[in-house]
Design an enzyme around this catalytic site. Sequence first.
Site, PDB file in Angstrom:
ATOM      1  N   ARG A  29      -0.886  -4.599  -6.475  1.00  0.00           N
ATOM      2  CA  ARG A  29      -0.674  -6.043  -6.429  1.00  0.00           C
ATOM      3  C   ARG A  29       0.564  -6.451  -7.217  1.00  0.00           C
ATOM      4  O   ARG A  29       0.947  -5.787  -8.178  1.00  0.00           O
ATOM      5  CB  ARG A  29      -1.911  -6.771  -6.961  1.00  0.00           C
ATOM      6  CG  ARG A  29      -3.150  -6.506  -6.131  1.00  0.00           C
ATOM      7  CD  ARG A  29      -4.394  -7.134  -6.735  1.00  0.00           C
ATOM      8  NE  ARG A  29      -5.561  -6.917  -5.883  1.00  0.00           N
ATOM      9  CZ  ARG A  29      -6.322  -5.844  -5.912  1.00  0.00           C
ATOM     10  NH1 ARG A  29      -6.048  -4.870  -6.788  1.00  0.00           N
ATOM     11  NH2 ARG A  29      -7.344  -5.716  -5.089  1.00  0.00           N
ATOM     12  N   GLU A  45      -2.083  -1.117   7.953  1.00  0.00           N
ATOM     13  CA  GLU A  45      -3.051  -2.089   8.454  1.00  0.00           C
ATOM     14  C   GLU A  45      -2.398  -3.035   9.459  1.00  0.00           C
ATOM     15  O   GLU A  45      -1.173  -3.149   9.529  1.00  0.00           O
ATOM     16  CB  GLU A  45      -3.674  -2.889   7.311  1.00  0.00           C
ATOM     17  CG  GLU A  45      -2.697  -3.735   6.526  1.00  0.00           C
ATOM     18  CD  GLU A  45      -3.359  -4.442   5.339  1.00  0.00           C
ATOM     19  OE1 GLU A  45      -3.074  -5.622   5.137  1.00  0.00           O
ATOM     20  OE2 GLU A  45      -4.141  -3.787   4.610  1.00  0.00           O
ATOM     21  N   HIS A 105       3.409  -7.884   1.347  1.00  0.00           N
ATOM     22  CA  HIS A 105       2.795  -8.868   2.230  1.00  0.00           C
ATOM     23  C   HIS A 105       1.715  -9.646   1.488  1.00  0.00           C
ATOM     24  O   HIS A 105       1.261  -9.250   0.413  1.00  0.00           O
ATOM     25  CB  HIS A 105       2.197  -8.208   3.473  1.00  0.00           C
ATOM     26  CG  HIS A 105       1.089  -7.240   3.178  1.00  0.00           C
ATOM     27  ND1 HIS A 105       1.325  -5.942   2.778  1.00  0.00           N
ATOM     28  CD2 HIS A 105      -0.282  -7.364   3.226  1.00  0.00           C
ATOM     29  CE1 HIS A 105       0.173  -5.314   2.606  1.00  0.00           C
ATOM     30  NE2 HIS A 105      -0.815  -6.164   2.851  1.00  0.00           N
ATOM     31  N   HIS A 116       0.840  -1.192   0.000  1.00  0.00           N
ATOM     32  CA  HIS A 116       0.000   0.000   0.000  1.00  0.00           C
ATOM     33  C   HIS A 116       0.881   1.250   0.000  1.00  0.00           C
ATOM     34  O   HIS A 116       1.974   1.247   0.566  1.00  0.00           O
ATOM     35  CB  HIS A 116      -0.908   0.002   1.225  1.00  0.00           C
ATOM     36  CG  HIS A 116      -1.657  -1.278   1.416  1.00  0.00           C
ATOM     37  ND1 HIS A 116      -2.579  -1.742   0.497  1.00  0.00           N
ATOM     38  CD2 HIS A 116      -1.603  -2.211   2.392  1.00  0.00           C
ATOM     39  CE1 HIS A 116      -3.067  -2.897   0.924  1.00  0.00           C
ATOM     40  NE2 HIS A 116      -2.489  -3.208   2.064  1.00  0.00           N
TER      41      HIS A 116
END
Length: 382
Positions: free
Chosen positions: A262, A117, A243, A82
């Site tokens: 991605r 996150e 991740h 991200h």
Amino acid sequence: MLFKITNSARDYAWGSSTLIPDYFGLKSTGRPMAEIWFGTHEGSPARLVEDNRTLIAALDGAQLPFLLKILAADSPLSIQAHPNSAQAAEGFARENLAGVGLHAADRNYKDDRHKPEMIVALTEFEALCGFKSQKQIRNLLESMLDPSDVSEGLKSIVTHWLEIFDGLDGLQKLFVDITNRRGNLDGVTAELTQQANLSAQFELAARLNAIYPGDPGVIIALLMNHVWLEPGEALFLPAGEIHAYLSGLGVEIMASSDNVLRGGLTPKHIDVAELERVLNFEPSAPELVKTRELAQGLVEFETPVDDFILYRADLSGGVVLADLNIPGASIVLCTAGEIAVSNSIEERVVLQRGEAAFIGADAKKFTLAGSGTAYMATSAAN
């Protein structure tokens, strides 16, 4: 304001059809139940149990800066990262200027916000996060050449990767080279799958190749740290951290954003150049999130962001958490037992496992009682 909220499970293909029903005692939909969102994000806003209004409507259009989720993975999510705040703002403006539709398949930035996150395991949880050390990656590449019957094709490509890796910015250039070979790695991943019979370090490649044959993510996954979380343990993923979640059930909290870049293990859009721009290529050993005990039965997960704060409350007949201060609007999710939530303006709800409540900032204190476990999400940015 204090009221129960609910939402429907999102049926992403990677989701489990059993983890959420079995753990929370909820009715199965017969389809994958991948995520249940508790928040105001427009992708799937929570709704009030009493009248089915969206949480956004109940808050007169106000948005929470965080999103709390239940996540249940039966197969791998995409390898991803991200952006940070500056990258998100720049990328969102750039794609708007270029006329890329907000819902276009090749859109990278859905909003102008960052998305740090954290995942907290409810069951044993398997994940990949961050890159392995230089030594580990070099040993991995060299071990691909160990079998006596290694093919000339694999020998050629791995030798090429070793040369790249040993050069300037080697890991970054290796990542880009592998990721840009999408659609041309079937023979390589198939051969590495065969090597799983000889070396346990290729077992993950075999598992992933069975789902995404020939995908560059099968090889990228081997460059990443492989982590198993026990229930109650947590991982924090900052901006730029590569991740992927592989399996398990957890509570996830994040800044309220939908920006995902991605890199593999997905049929969705991959923009290698944009992913390269946001990735942190410094190897890092995975570290569990530290917790801080605030009171008997109450811990805080310590993270370096103010978009969200997550607490876990473990209650019993002898443990009542009374008159807790509320830094802002909060969401409480019961994950075990039965929890009564009340506030300083005499509102009260009772939550069973799998149920959630919204607590408005109009009440400055609230109390938790009962017997069970609850996760409470709020934000210093409220």
